[in-house]
Scaffold this motif. Structure first.
Motif, short mmCIF file in Angstrom:
data_model
loop_
_atom_site.label_atom_id
_atom_site.label_comp_id
_atom_site.label_asym_id
_atom_site.label_seq_id
_atom_site.Cartn_x
_atom_site.Cartn_y
_atom_site.Cartn_z
N LEU A 13 0.75 -1.20 0.10
CA LEU A 13 0.04 -0.02 -0.05
C LEU A 13 0.74 1.33 0.04
N GLU A 14 1.93 1.17 0.83
CA GLU A 14 2.98 2.28 0.88
C GLU A 14 3.51 2.64 -0.53
N THR A 15 4.08 1.58 -1.08
CA THR A 15 4.85 1.64 -2.22
C THR A 15 3.84 2.00 -3.51
N GLU A 16 2.54 1.51 -3.94
CA GLU A 16 1.81 1.42 -4.76
C GLU A 16 0.97 2.62 -4.73
N LYS A 17 0.31 2.82 -3.61
CA LYS A 17 -0.77 4.10 -3.31
C LYS A 17 -0.08 5.00 -2.66
N ASN A 124 -7.70 8.91 -1.99
CA ASN A 124 -8.29 10.17 -2.75
C ASN A 124 -7.44 11.46 -2.31
N SER A 125 -7.06 11.39 -1.10
CA SER A 125 -6.33 12.46 -0.43
C SER A 125 -4.79 12.75 -1.05
N ALA A 126 -4.53 11.25 -0.96
CA ALA A 126 -2.77 11.22 -1.89
C ALA A 126 -3.03 11.83 -3.24
N ALA A 127 -4.02 11.22 -4.01
CA ALA A 127 -4.37 11.47 -5.24
C ALA A 127 -4.63 12.93 -5.73
N TYR A 128 -5.33 13.72 -4.68
CA TYR A 128 -5.51 14.94 -4.92
C TYR A 128 -4.46 15.98 -4.67
N GLU A 129 -3.60 15.60 -3.55
CA GLU A 129 -2.44 16.30 -3.53
C GLU A 129 -1.42 16.08 -4.75
N GLU A 130 -1.46 14.99 -5.27
CA GLU A 130 -0.42 14.70 -6.58
C GLU A 130 -1.10 15.51 -7.67
N LEU A 131 -2.40 15.63 -7.75
CA LEU A 131 -3.05 16.04 -8.92
C LEU A 131 -3.25 17.73 -8.85
N ARG A 191 -17.20 13.79 -1.43
CA ARG A 191 -16.87 12.54 -1.68
C ARG A 191 -15.56 12.37 -2.57
N GLY A 192 -14.76 13.36 -2.42
CA GLY A 192 -13.44 13.34 -3.00
C GLY A 192 -13.17 14.45 -3.75
N PRO A 193 -11.89 14.37 -4.45
CA PRO A 193 -11.88 15.59 -5.27
C PRO A 193 -12.63 15.65 -6.63
N ILE A 194 -12.96 16.66 -7.02
CA ILE A 194 -13.65 17.04 -8.08
C ILE A 194 -12.75 17.86 -9.12
N VAL A 195 -12.49 17.05 -10.47
CA VAL A 195 -11.59 17.52 -11.54
C VAL A 195 -12.41 17.88 -12.70
N GLN A 196 -12.36 19.02 -12.97
CA GLN A 196 -12.91 19.81 -14.20
C GLN A 196 -11.87 19.97 -15.53
#
Length: 409
Positions: A13-17, A124-131, A191-196
């Motif tokens: 989990l720590e490596t992939e996600k 979702n939080s990790a993806a939002y910070e990256e995105l 419900r998580g990051p909203i991307v437009q």
């Protein structure tokens, strides 16, 4: 209750996600607290200790000894504590090790749901910070589903929306297709990051040029302005401080290769690249390319410019439905009035004729004023002559220096 596969899963989990082990353990703690409460009716203070050398996790529940219990889930009275051990005093913590095997199937299932939800939130939080770093950037993504006119794409395992007004007129998408989009806005939703994302924003073309033209990426060529009517036409002004670099030529590329790649991505949208100029009159003239401008008259206070072109260039300067002039006005930030040279000459002739008439009228008025100033004296002389003619005894005499008085009779 924990084996070596559990720790291997944590590492995965720590490596992939990119989810730290601590986040997972925190989620596990919350889940176990909820499970314990459901089974025993309490929610004690729980501590989780990771024991990798034993491939185990130790779960300990605590109660704090107090004089008067205010929270029975985390506190125990001194009287009840002494029933367990007479050595306990106020402020001590009573430990109790929890065996995970005591949890029932339903409780374990509830704990699993809490853990999975925490994992999704962390992911979702990790993806939002990256995105979030990708906002105002170009991204290649995959079309996951199409719902009517709305297209949903996947970016970093998050779903982004490509609305109808963010699609080019000639865009046609298929599920599984890889497309380029411009990340217009990212915000954190309930419900998580909203991307437009968009393919019609000016930033989409700007980023395509940064991708295709190394000189823009390095800052040797600067995009000073860019306006577009998506799917139809784009006007872009470029500039380079290095006189050895042809800003327009760098964007066009050898045999037009660079700009043709961008045009293909835009579905045939026409792109006009013009050299930026600090002189606003010259810049306005260039902005109406491909039409040739004869002259520009500007009112800086009102930011209004009158542009004169040859008669056969009028339709080219205005463009279909006024598109060329409209984009030029948006690019320069000035109101532009395009007129043909024949109309300009006619207007000048009319102005000159009007000025001549006004000058003649002013001259006539001046002569009339002079005549009016002379008329009273002439009138007096005429009346005196008439009176002398009518009455011979009357005469008009002007005393002079040699006048002699006649003696009285």
């Amino acid at each position: 209750m924990i084996n070596k596969e559990f720790f291997a899963a944590l590492d995965l989990l720590e490596t992939e996600k990119k989810i730290p082990k601590e986040v997972f353990l925190s989620a596990m703690k919350d889940a176990l607290v909820l499970a314990y409460k459901k089974q025993y009716g309490t929610a004690k203070d729980i501590e989780i200790t990771l024991l990798p050398e034993r491939n185990a996790v130790k779960i300990t529940a605590f109660l704090t000894v107090v004089e008067e219990v205010e929270d029975k889930d985390t506190q125990i009275s001194l009287e009840d504590a002494k029933l367990i051990d007479r050595k306990y005093k106020v402020g001590d913590r009573i430990e109790e090790e929890i065996d995970g095997k005591e949890f029932g199937r339903i409780v374990a299932q509830n704990a699993k749901q809490v853990i999975m939800q925490k994992l999704r939130d962390a992911e979702n939080s990790a993806a939002y910070e990256e995105l979030a770093e990708k906002e105002d950037d170009l991204i290649t993504c995959v079309v996951r589903r199409i719902d009517g006119k709305y297209v949903y794409v996947e970016i970093k395992k998050l779903e982004a929306t490509l609305a109808p007004n963010d699609q080019l007129p000639n865009d046609k998408f298929f599920v599984g297709e890889r497309i380029k989009v411009y990340v217009k806005k990212i915000r954190q939703g309930s419900r998580g990051p909203i991307v437009q994302v968009s393919r019609t924003a000016p930033g989409f073309v700007r980023k395509l040029f940064e991708l295709e033209v190394p000189e823009i990426k390095t800052g040797q060529v600067v995009i000073k302005g860019l306006v577009r009517e998506p799917g139809y036409r784009t006007k872009m002004a470029v500039y380079s401080e290095d006189h050895n670099i042809d800003a327009v030529g760098a964007c066009v590329g050898n045999r037009g290769l660079r700009v043709s790649n961008i045009v293909a991505e835009l579905g045939g949208e026409k792109i006009e690249i013009i050299p930026w100029c600090e002189d606003i009159l010259e810049f306005i003239a260039r902005s109406l390319s491909p039409a040739k401008v004869i002259m520009v008259e500007a009112n800086e206070a009102e930011r209004n410019a009158k542009v004169i072109v040859k008669d056969d260039m009028l339709s080219l300067a205005i463009g279909r439905d006024g598109q060329n002039a409209r984009l030029a006005a948006r690019l320069t930030g000035w109101k532009i009035d395009v007129r043909p040279y024949s109309a300009y000459l006619k207007h000048k002739e009319e102005e000159e004729a009007e000025e001549a008439e006004n000058a003649a009228a002013d001259g006539a008025a001046g002569d009339a004023a002079e005549r009016e100033a002379d008329e009273p004296e002439v009138a007096a002389e005429q009346v005196s002559d008439e009176e002398t003619a009518d009455d011979p005894e009357k005469s008009l005499s002007v005393p002079g220096e040699n006048a002699v008085e006649e003696p009285e009779a």
